[in-house]
Design an enzyme around this catalytic site. Structure first.
Site, PDB file in Angstrom:
ATOM      1  N   HIS A 229      37.719  50.647  27.712  1.00  0.00           N
ATOM      2  CA  HIS A 229      36.387  50.367  28.274  1.00  0.00           C
ATOM      3  C   HIS A 229      35.345  51.188  27.524  1.00  0.00           C
ATOM      4  O   HIS A 229      35.568  52.358  27.250  1.00  0.00           O
ATOM      5  CB  HIS A 229      36.386  50.754  29.759  1.00  0.00           C
ATOM      6  CG  HIS A 229      35.154  50.360  30.499  1.00  0.00           C
ATOM      7  ND1 HIS A 229      33.970  51.047  30.401  1.00  0.00           N
ATOM      8  CD2 HIS A 229      34.917  49.318  31.328  1.00  0.00           C
ATOM      9  CE1 HIS A 229      33.060  50.454  31.161  1.00  0.00           C
ATOM     10  NE2 HIS A 229      33.604  49.398  31.738  1.00  0.00           N
ATOM     11  N   CYS A 267      32.527  45.034  27.957  1.00  0.00           N
ATOM     12  CA  CYS A 267      31.645  45.277  29.111  1.00  0.00           C
ATOM     13  C   CYS A 267      30.190  45.149  28.662  1.00  0.00           C
ATOM     14  O   CYS A 267      29.657  46.031  27.996  1.00  0.00           O
ATOM     15  CB  CYS A 267      31.915  46.670  29.688  1.00  0.00           C
ATOM     16  SG  CYS A 267      30.782  47.119  31.019  1.00  0.00           S
ATOM     17  N   HIS A 294      33.948  42.347  31.441  1.00  0.00           N
ATOM     18  CA  HIS A 294      33.062  42.772  32.527  1.00  0.00           C
ATOM     19  C   HIS A 294      31.694  42.182  32.240  1.00  0.00           C
ATOM     20  O   HIS A 294      31.082  42.531  31.214  1.00  0.00           O
ATOM     21  CB  HIS A 294      32.872  44.294  32.505  1.00  0.00           C
ATOM     22  CG  HIS A 294      34.004  45.076  33.062  1.00  0.00           C
ATOM     23  ND1 HIS A 294      33.960  46.453  33.167  1.00  0.00           N
ATOM     24  CD2 HIS A 294      35.197  44.700  33.573  1.00  0.00           C
ATOM     25  CE1 HIS A 294      35.089  46.889  33.695  1.00  0.00           C
ATOM     26  NE2 HIS A 294      35.857  45.850  33.944  1.00  0.00           N
ATOM     27  N   ASP A 341      30.743  42.471  36.894  1.00  0.00           N
ATOM     28  CA  ASP A 341      30.803  43.924  36.995  1.00  0.00           C
ATOM     29  C   ASP A 341      29.623  44.369  37.851  1.00  0.00           C
ATOM     30  O   ASP A 341      28.481  44.051  37.555  1.00  0.00           O
ATOM     31  CB  ASP A 341      30.697  44.543  35.595  1.00  0.00           C
ATOM     32  CG  ASP A 341      31.050  46.013  35.606  1.00  0.00           C
ATOM     33  OD1 ASP A 341      31.796  46.433  36.507  1.00  0.00           O
ATOM     34  OD2 ASP A 341      30.584  46.734  34.722  1.00  0.00           O
ATOM     35  N   TYR A 358      29.867  48.205  43.977  1.00  0.00           N
ATOM     36  CA  TYR A 358      30.929  47.274  44.381  1.00  0.00           C
ATOM     37  C   TYR A 358      30.714  46.705  45.785  1.00  0.00           C
ATOM     38  O   TYR A 358      31.624  46.668  46.608  1.00  0.00           O
ATOM     39  CB  TYR A 358      32.301  47.942  44.219  1.00  0.00           C
ATOM     40  CG  TYR A 358      32.615  48.132  42.749  1.00  0.00           C
ATOM     41  CD1 TYR A 358      33.184  47.101  42.009  1.00  0.00           C
ATOM     42  CD2 TYR A 358      32.269  49.297  42.085  1.00  0.00           C
ATOM     43  CE1 TYR A 358      33.422  47.243  40.649  1.00  0.00           C
ATOM     44  CE2 TYR A 358      32.504  49.452  40.723  1.00  0.00           C
ATOM     45  CZ  TYR A 358      33.085  48.413  40.024  1.00  0.00           C
ATOM     46  OH  TYR A 358      33.317  48.553  38.670  1.00  0.00           O
TER      47      TYR A 358
HETATM   48  C1  DNO Z   1      32.475  51.314  36.659  1.00  0.00           C
HETATM   49  C2  DNO Z   1      33.580  50.856  35.817  1.00  0.00           C
HETATM   50  C3  DNO Z   1      34.298  51.989  35.127  1.00  0.00           C
HETATM   51  C4  DNO Z   1      35.590  51.485  34.524  1.00  0.00           C
HETATM   52  C5  DNO Z   1      36.370  52.532  33.796  1.00  0.00           C
HETATM   53  C6  DNO Z   1      37.517  51.895  33.064  1.00  0.00           C
HETATM   54  O1  DNO Z   1      32.093  50.654  37.561  1.00  0.00           O
HETATM   55  O2  DNO Z   1      33.174  49.894  34.929  1.00  0.00           O
HETATM   56  O3  DNO Z   1      34.558  52.995  36.049  1.00  0.00           O
HETATM   57  O4  DNO Z   1      36.409  51.020  35.537  1.00  0.00           O
HETATM   58  O5  DNO Z   1      35.568  53.214  32.891  1.00  0.00           O
HETATM   59  O6  DNO Z   1      38.427  52.864  32.678  1.00  0.00           O
END
Ligand code: DNO
Length: 381
Positions: A229, A267, A294, A341, A358
């Site tokens: 990521h 992402c 993402h 995301d 979230y």
């Molecule tokens: C945040 C996420 C990150 C992601 C990590 C992956 O919302 O996009 O915390 O899960 O960086 O390792």
């Protein structure tokens, strides 16, 4: 969608009603560095399957700090990481996300930035971040990293802040620390930062390369695709190096251990904050190494501030990105796991406490928009 496990206020039923066929999750209750046993993985998998969905992607199998610094117990930790990968493969989980950000994961200064419509979004404000660094964390020599104008603006802002505002900023800046439910004092954070005193970007790159050379062959043999990521935000913060921020960083990672198993979590929210990143160009050049997606939008300004915009709004041309991703999927014949995301806090979300970013309704709005976009584009191609 992402699910944080039983303690997540957004339930599997909520997620299923949003139209999801699969969830992304992790065994958050297992301390970082310990092996994820087959029994634990199977138990989580069966809870998800009973709710009518599949567990397709791990986010994240966390990388212990000792692996990033290559110190302490790192030899054993590498073995543990490999064993967790083998165990995940034994349970038929094929995509594993992770990151290599020192100490912190993501960073925002305000998780409740109010939008014109009353919804709330995550925001990073540069001057507030400098206030945190200089006056709340009191990081030694931090002032060397900022311009005189920024230092003056940060000092004025700090003077104008109430105690409640200072506490809010402090707590907000620490939300991205793994295990952020614990009370992190400035002394604890400064001690963690100090472990990187002798690790610059070059050294961290060597450590990442060594890590990849060890785990990628194991992942490849087990049939797992690793998806690193990007850094969020994608530049060094608090004096810590960050090495997964730009396309050049992605090129370094791919070349460090060439393998289809050595791939990326693409992402858009993280990558878009770095103006030099060409999001469509990255798909053109690295599409086959993208194993997880993402989709999130950001709106940035010239002062280095950004907030999370609605999924189809903001600086990312989501239409162009989606079209490229669909092209990759058509060419490779692989259906990429994709999730909205984050999401705004909207409607009933505003009365609930969820993991920052979230919320249920805000993410469902993003998911619905993205699925509509995907269907519309793929039908017209
Ligand atoms: C945040 C996420 C990150 C992601 C990590 C992956 O919302 O996009 O915390 O899960 O960086 O390792």
């Amino acid at each position: 969608m992402r699910w944080f496990g039983d303690q997540d206020p957004v339930s599997l039923r909520d997620i299923r009603q949003g139209g999801c066929t699969a969830v992304v999750t992790a065994l958050h209750h297992i301390p970082v560095g310990e092996v994820w046993s087959v029994a634990e993985i199977c138990a989580r998998k069966s809870v998800i399957e009973k709710a009518g969905m599949a567990w397709t992607v791990v986010e994240s199998l966390p990388v212990h700090e000792d692996l990033k610094t290559r110190s302490g117990n790192y030899v054993q930790l590498i073995e543990n990481y490999k064993q967790s990968l083998r165990n995940l493969a034994a349970c038929h989980i094929r995509v594993v996300t992770y990151n290599f950000m020192p100490v912190l994961d993501w960073m925002r200064t305000d998780p409740e930035f109010t939008l014109p419509d009353g919804g709330k979004a995550l925001r990073f404000e540069r001057i507030a971040f400098i206030v945190f660094d200089l006056f709340l964390l009191k990081r030694p020599d931090a002032e060397k990293e900022y311009t005189q104008a920024e230092l003056t603006a940060a000092a004025a802002r700090f003077r104008s802040m109430s105690d409640a505002e200072k506490t809010y900023l402090y707590n907000s800046a620490l939300l991205g620390l793994p295990g952020a439910d614990e009370a992190f004092t400035p002394a604890i954070i400064l001690a963690a930062l100090k472990t990187y005193a002798a690790i610059d970007a070059e050294q961290l790159r060597c450590n990442l390369r060594a890590f990849l050379l060890e785990i990628i062959p194991v992942a490849a043999a087990a049939g797992i695709k690793m998806a690193i990521h990007p850094d969020d935000p994608p530049y060094p913060i608090l004096g810590l190096p960050r090495i997964v921020s730009t396309e050049a960083d992605l090129a370094f990672i791919a070349a460090s251990c060439p393998s289809p198993a050595n791939g990326f979590c693409y992402c858009t929210g993280s990558l878009s904050v770095q103006p030099e990143n060409n999001l469509c160009g990255i798909i053109d050049r690295y599409g086959e190494l993208i194993h997880f997606v993402h989709l999130r939008n950001t709106r940035k300004d010239k002062d280095g501030n950004f907030h999370e915009a609605a999924h189809l709004d903001g600086d990312v041309d989501m239409y162009a990105v989606m079209k490229k991703l669909i092209t990759v999927m058509q060419e490779t014949g692989i259906s990429l796991p994709l999730r909205p995301d984050h999401g705004h806090q909207l409607l009933d979300d505003l009365h609930k406490k969820t993991y920052p970013g979230y919320s249920a309704i805000g993410r469902l709005k993003g998911l619905a928009e993205l699925r509509g976009l995907e269907l519309g584009i793929s039908r017209s191609m």
